[in-house]
Structure formats: structure tokens, C-alpha cells
Design a protein around this motif. Structure first.
Motif, PDB file in Angstrom:
ATOM      1  N   ARG A  90      53.478  22.105  13.654  1.00 38.14           N
ATOM      2  CA  ARG A  90      52.902  20.763  14.535  1.00 38.14           C
ATOM      3  C   ARG A  90      51.659  20.077  13.855  1.00 38.14           C
ATOM      4  N   LYS A  91      50.926  20.757  13.109  1.00 39.93           N
ATOM      5  CA  LYS A  91      49.537  20.443  12.780  1.00 39.93           C
ATOM      6  C   LYS A  91      49.482  19.136  12.049  1.00 39.93           C
ATOM      7  N   LYS A  92      50.610  18.644  11.367  1.00 44.00           N
ATOM      8  CA  LYS A  92      50.511  17.675  10.644  1.00 44.00           C
ATOM      9  C   LYS A  92      50.556  16.162  11.571  1.00 44.00           C
ATOM     10  N   CYS A  93      51.189  16.519  12.838  1.00 42.34           N
ATOM     11  CA  CYS A  93      51.370  15.664  14.026  1.00 42.34           C
ATOM     12  C   CYS A  93      50.326  15.453  14.960  1.00 42.34           C
ATOM     13  N   CYS A  94      49.189  15.892  14.692  1.00 41.53           N
ATOM     14  CA  CYS A  94      47.947  15.939  15.763  1.00 41.53           C
ATOM     15  C   CYS A  94      47.105  14.989  15.445  1.00 41.53           C
ATOM     16  N   PHE A  95      46.477  14.262  16.622  1.00 41.93           N
ATOM     17  CA  PHE A  95      45.406  13.478  16.326  1.00 41.93           C
ATOM     18  C   PHE A  95      44.642  13.387  17.642  1.00 41.93           C
ATOM     19  N   GLN A  96      43.507  12.762  17.651  1.00 40.69           N
ATOM     20  CA  GLN A  96      42.322  12.811  18.576  1.00 40.69           C
ATOM     21  C   GLN A  96      42.366  11.188  19.157  1.00 40.69           C
ATOM     22  N   LEU A  97      42.008  11.082  20.498  1.00 41.83           N
ATOM     23  CA  LEU A  97      41.636   9.840  20.936  1.00 41.83           C
ATOM     24  C   LEU A  97      40.419   9.896  21.334  1.00 41.83           C
ATOM     25  N   LEU A  98      39.576   9.178  20.729  1.00 45.91           N
ATOM     26  CA  LEU A  98      38.218   9.616  20.864  1.00 45.91           C
ATOM     27  C   LEU A  98      37.442   7.927  21.264  1.00 45.91           C
ATOM     28  N   CYS A  99      36.330   8.171  22.251  1.00 43.45           N
ATOM     29  CA  CYS A  99      35.659   6.937  22.633  1.00 43.45           C
ATOM     30  C   CYS A  99      34.205   7.607  22.863  1.00 43.45           C
ATOM     31  N   PRO A 100      33.073   6.855  22.506  1.00 47.33           N
ATOM     32  CA  PRO A 100      31.868   7.205  22.477  1.00 47.33           C
ATOM     33  C   PRO A 100      31.484   7.191  24.043  1.00 47.33           C
ATOM     34  N   GLY A 101      30.821   8.468  24.617  1.00 44.72           N
ATOM     35  CA  GLY A 101      30.406   8.480  26.014  1.00 44.72           C
ATOM     36  C   GLY A 101      31.510   8.953  26.911  1.00 44.72           C
ATOM     37  N   LYS A 102      32.682   8.959  26.496  1.00 43.52           N
ATOM     38  CA  LYS A 102      34.150   9.324  27.372  1.00 43.52           C
ATOM     39  C   LYS A 102      34.645  10.445  26.852  1.00 43.52           C
ATOM     40  N   ARG A 103      35.546  11.108  27.725  1.00 44.57           N
ATOM     41  CA  ARG A 103      36.239  12.183  27.385  1.00 44.57           C
ATOM     42  C   ARG A 103      36.989  11.936  26.200  1.00 44.57           C
ATOM     43  N   SER A 104      37.093  13.022  25.265  1.00 45.39           N
ATOM     44  CA  SER A 104      38.053  12.943  24.191  1.00 45.39           C
ATOM     45  C   SER A 104      39.559  13.651  24.657  1.00 45.39           C
ATOM     46  N   TYR A 105      40.402  13.227  23.728  1.00 46.18           N
ATOM     47  CA  TYR A 105      41.808  13.781  24.026  1.00 46.18           C
ATOM     48  C   TYR A 105      42.272  14.283  22.693  1.00 46.18           C
ATOM     49  N   GLU A 106      43.069  15.497  22.642  1.00 47.88           N
ATOM     50  CA  GLU A 106      43.540  15.955  21.542  1.00 47.88           C
ATOM     51  C   GLU A 106      44.922  16.432  21.719  1.00 47.88           C
TER      52      GLU A 106
END
Length: 106
Positions: A90-106
Motif C-alpha cells: 500500500r506504500k504507493k497509495c499513502c499521503f499526508q495532510l499537512l497544515c503549519p501549526g496543526k496536527r498532521s495526518y498520514e
């Protein structure tokens, strides 16, 4: 922390949604979210029903849950592919949701 689920990219599901504003759903389906706290065995991935609306990202235990386990406004978040998050198929389907100063999601 998210890895694409099988049905996410295939279009909207026809399963009734627990969120009130179902008319604003852009995408919905299962993703895998990496837990914040690593366990004895390393990072744990949890399958969650996810809903993306015009303004928010919500995630639930499953598609029948009435209350989200979490949610956040997507206004300043950016998505970035990250093939290093997993070592399995599943490694080719992974992404991060990032926002400065906020929690990130992987």
C-alpha cells in the motif's frame, strides 16, 4: 495518518452517511489512519470511514457510526504523496495532510 482504501478512488459509495450535511460530500470511503501513539510493534494503522466535504474532513469508526471519531476543517491543509510511510504493497497509495501549526495526518 492515512493510506488510501480500495474504494476511495472509485467514486462515491451509495451507503447512507451519518453526517447531517450529506449533500456536500465530495468523497467518502475507507482509509487507513496511522495512530499518533506508536505501539510495541511500531506504527499501527486503523481502518476508518472517511468523509470529505467542501469544508471538512471527518473520520468514523465505520460507515454506520453516527458520531465522528475526529474531524478538522481542511481550509489550510495540503495533501502530499509519501511513499515512505509504509513498507507494504500500500506504500504507493499513502499521503499526508499537512497544515503549519496543526496536527498532521498520514
Amino acid at each position: 495518518m492515512l493510506g488510501w482504501g480500495k474504494n476511495w478512488g472509485t467514486g462515491l459509495e451509495e451507503i447512507p452517511r451519518p453526517i447531517q450535511d450529506s449533500g456536500n460530500i465530495l468523497k467518502q470511503g475507507y482509509l487507513e489512519k496511522r495512530s499518533r501513539e506508536p505501539s510495541f510493534f511500531g506504527s499501527e494503522w486503523h481502518k476508518r470511514w472517511c468523509v470529505l466535504t467542501q469544508r471538512n474532513f471527518l473520520y468514523y469508526t465505520n460507515e454506520k457510526s453516527k458520531q465522528p471519531k475526529g474531524s478538522f476543517p481542511i481550509e489550510r491543509y495540503q495533501a502530499h504523496l509519501d511513499f515512505q510511510l509504509r513498507k507494504d504493497s500500500r506504500k504507493k497509495c499513502c499521503f499526508q495532510l499537512l497544515c503549519p501549526g496543526k496536527r498532521s495526518y498520514e
